[in-house]
Design a protein around this motif. Structure first.
Motif, short mmCIF file in Angstrom:
data_model
loop_
_atom_site.label_atom_id
_atom_site.label_comp_id
_atom_site.label_asym_id
_atom_site.label_seq_id
_atom_site.Cartn_x
_atom_site.Cartn_y
_atom_site.Cartn_z
N GLY A 22 0.82 -1.21 0.00
CA GLY A 22 0.00 0.00 0.00
C GLY A 22 0.85 1.26 0.00
N ALA A 23 0.41 2.27 -0.74
CA ALA A 23 1.15 3.54 -0.80
C ALA A 23 0.18 4.71 -0.88
CB ALA A 23 2.09 3.55 -2.01
N SER A 24 -0.78 4.71 0.02
CA SER A 24 -1.79 5.76 0.02
C SER A 24 -1.27 7.01 0.73
CB SER A 24 -3.06 5.28 0.72
OG SER A 24 -3.62 4.18 0.03
N GLN A 25 -1.87 8.14 0.40
CA GLN A 25 -1.55 9.38 1.09
C GLN A 25 -2.06 9.32 2.53
OE1 GLN A 25 0.31 11.73 0.00
NE2 GLN A 25 -0.02 12.17 -2.17
N TRP A 26 -1.39 10.04 3.42
CA TRP A 26 -1.92 10.18 4.78
C TRP A 26 -3.21 10.97 4.74
CZ3 TRP A 26 3.66 11.74 5.72
CH2 TRP A 26 4.39 10.68 6.29
N THR A 27 -4.12 10.68 5.67
CA THR A 27 -5.35 11.43 5.83
C THR A 27 -5.24 12.32 7.06
OG1 THR A 27 -6.44 9.77 7.23
CG2 THR A 27 -6.62 9.49 4.84
N GLU A 28 -6.27 13.12 7.29
CA GLU A 28 -6.28 14.02 8.46
C GLU A 28 -6.11 13.26 9.77
OE1 GLU A 28 -8.87 17.91 8.06
OE2 GLU A 28 -10.02 16.17 7.42
N ARG A 29 -6.57 12.02 9.81
CA ARG A 29 -6.48 11.22 11.03
C ARG A 29 -5.05 10.78 11.32
NH1 ARG A 29 -11.75 7.18 10.50
NH2 ARG A 29 -13.34 8.82 10.44
N GLU A 30 -4.16 10.98 10.35
CA GLU A 30 -2.78 10.49 10.50
C GLU A 30 -1.77 11.62 10.68
OE1 GLU A 30 -2.71 6.45 7.91
OE2 GLU A 30 -3.44 8.23 6.83
N TYR A 31 -2.23 12.74 11.26
CA TYR A 31 -1.34 13.87 11.51
C TYR A 31 -0.13 13.44 12.34
CZ TYR A 31 -3.64 18.04 9.68
OH TYR A 31 -4.14 19.00 8.85
N ARG A 32 -0.37 12.63 13.37
CA ARG A 32 0.74 12.22 14.24
C ARG A 32 1.74 11.37 13.46
NH1 ARG A 32 -1.98 10.66 20.12
NH2 ARG A 32 -2.81 12.76 20.59
N ASP A 33 1.26 10.51 12.59
CA ASP A 33 2.16 9.71 11.76
C ASP A 33 3.00 10.61 10.87
OD1 ASP A 33 1.15 7.38 12.84
OD2 ASP A 33 -0.31 7.08 11.25
N ALA A 34 2.33 11.62 10.29
CA ALA A 34 3.04 12.55 9.40
C ALA A 34 4.10 13.33 10.16
CB ALA A 34 2.03 13.51 8.75
N GLU A 35 3.75 13.82 11.35
CA GLU A 35 4.71 14.59 12.15
C GLU A 35 5.87 13.71 12.61
OE1 GLU A 35 2.80 16.60 15.33
OE2 GLU A 35 1.33 17.59 14.04
N ALA A 36 5.56 12.46 12.99
CA ALA A 36 6.62 11.55 13.44
C ALA A 36 7.58 11.25 12.29
CB ALA A 36 6.01 10.26 13.97
N TRP A 37 7.05 11.01 11.10
CA TRP A 37 7.90 10.75 9.93
C TRP A 37 8.73 11.99 9.61
CZ3 TRP A 37 8.03 13.40 5.32
CH2 TRP A 37 8.87 12.87 4.33
N LEU A 38 8.08 13.15 9.67
CA LEU A 38 8.77 14.40 9.36
C LEU A 38 9.92 14.64 10.33
CD1 LEU A 38 8.67 16.87 7.49
CD2 LEU A 38 7.09 17.95 9.11
N ASP A 39 9.68 14.39 11.61
CA ASP A 39 10.71 14.57 12.63
C ASP A 39 11.88 13.61 12.39
OD1 ASP A 39 11.91 15.56 14.93
OD2 ASP A 39 10.90 14.12 16.24
N LYS A 40 11.57 12.35 12.13
CA LYS A 40 12.61 11.34 11.89
C LYS A 40 13.42 11.67 10.64
CE LYS A 40 13.20 6.40 10.94
NZ LYS A 40 12.50 5.09 10.78
N THR A 41 12.73 12.03 9.56
CA THR A 41 13.41 12.32 8.30
C THR A 41 14.23 13.60 8.41
OG1 THR A 41 11.55 11.28 7.14
CG2 THR A 41 13.08 12.55 5.81
N ALA A 42 13.71 14.57 9.16
CA ALA A 42 14.46 15.82 9.38
C ALA A 42 15.79 15.52 10.08
CB ALA A 42 13.63 16.80 10.18
N HIS A 43 15.74 14.70 11.12
CA HIS A 43 16.98 14.34 11.83
C HIS A 43 17.95 13.59 10.92
CE1 HIS A 43 14.82 15.37 15.58
NE2 HIS A 43 16.03 15.51 16.08
N GLN A 44 17.42 12.71 10.09
CA GLN A 44 18.27 11.96 9.16
C GLN A 44 18.98 12.89 8.18
OE1 GLN A 44 15.46 9.20 7.46
NE2 GLN A 44 15.78 7.67 9.07
N ASN A 45 18.30 13.98 7.84
CA ASN A 45 18.88 14.94 6.91
C ASN A 45 19.54 16.13 7.61
OD1 ASN A 45 17.95 14.29 3.87
ND2 ASN A 45 16.31 13.64 5.27
N LYS A 46 19.70 15.99 8.94
CA LYS A 46 20.36 17.01 9.76
C LYS A 46 19.66 18.38 9.65
CE LYS A 46 24.83 14.69 9.46
NZ LYS A 46 26.28 14.79 9.11
#
Length: 315
Positions: A110-134
């Protein structure tokens, strides 16, 4: 091996494809499924080439080629052991025989877009990816970027666009310092967000700031679109004021993004039902005039917002 990646999240589609092909040393072939014929499909799946014994074949939107899609399960036994096939589909009809047949022989991802209910998932991914990219992002910027990447797709469904977030991170990674202006530069607020701010300013009764914001919009935006969004925002606001439920529930009933209504929730009680009726008549009259006469739509916009400010001052 055959993989079927289904979803409209192009970032995830690329990531999943990259995982499958990671470390692969053979030939990678990318084709548009809509342009395939039975003969060209046979050439692709049934063997190797002079250039490489092993191949990974990425086929996009094969379902648009109705005949081959319906028959693809018949091709599966013919796929060479040296070939890996990745089918990438934005969406498929799960009720069809073709899809059900494929599921018996392919690995579904599955490769669906996040929905409004998945804000926390989006923020967690964003935080993790931001750290990976310094990229050092304050928590409020994580929330802000996720919110700005939230919008309606072509079907009207509210999504959080992961591709937009990734592109924003790539741009931020080039900056030495990240502040509010940096966020605005890599992911500027859209017009609907500006309208929320404009409307909230009118409800606060801040005439000076209101006129400053209108002056800025005059330079950057189309007047009829602005007036239409204000009329739509007013309708949502009235629904919020008259309802006895939460902004999220009102948003769900109206089929709109909850962000705007949540922003206006603190202004629910400033007008009486009679006030709401008067202002609704006012914007309806201005709307008719805008569509039927040669009046300046910016003037109509200002008239309504200033009337909101005036009546706000009476309370």
């Amino acid at each position: 091996m055959i993989y079927l990646i289904v979803g409209d999240n192009q970032y995830r589609v690329k990531q999943e494809s990259a995982k499958i092909t990671h470390g692969f040393e053979g030939e990678i072939v990318r084709v548009d499924g809509a342009e395939l014929t039975a003969n060209s499909l046979a050439d692709l799946v049934m063997g190797s080439t002079l250039f490489s014994e092993k191949r990974t074949i990425i086929i996009r939107d094969l379902s648009e080629n109705v005949t081959l899609w319906q028959q693809f399960d018949e091709w599966i036994p013919r796929v060479s052991d040296t070939n890996t096939i990745i089918l990438c589909e934005q969406s498929v009809d799960k009720r069809t025989k073709a899809y059900k047949s494929l599921l018996k022989s392919v690995r579904l991802i599955g490769a669906s877009q996040w929905t409004e209910r998945e804000y926390r998932d989006a923020e967690a991914w964003l935080d993790k990816t931001a750290h990976q990219n310094k990229v050092l992002l304050q928590p409020r910027y994580l929330k802000e970027l996720a919110r700005r990447a939230t919008h309606a797709d072509s079907t009207g469904k509210t999504i959080i666009d992961q591709s937009e977030l990734y592109q924003a991170l790539k741009s931020l990674s080039l900056l030495e310092q990240i502040d509010d202006r940096s966020i605005d530069a890599v992911m500027p607020p859209d017009l609907s967000e500006n309208i929320y701010e404009l409307f909230a300013t009118a409800l606060r009764g801040d005439r000076a700031e209101l006129m400053r914001m209108v002056a800025h919009l005059k330079v950057t935006e189309e007047p009829y679109k602005v007036f239409g969004l204000i009329a739509s925002q007013w309708s949502q606001y009235v629904s919020l004021c008259l309802a006895r439920t939460t902004p999220s529930e009102v948003a769900a009933d109206l089929g709109v993004n909850a962000y705007g209504l949540q922003k206006l929730a603190s202004y629910q009680s400033i007008f009486t039902p009679s006030d709401l009726h008067v202002l609704t008549q006012k914007i309806a009259q201005l709307d008719i005039a805008t569509k039927s006469t040669a009046v300046d739509p910016w003037h109509q916009t200002e008239r309504f917002l200033l009337e909101v400010v005036r009546m706000r001052g009476l309370r």
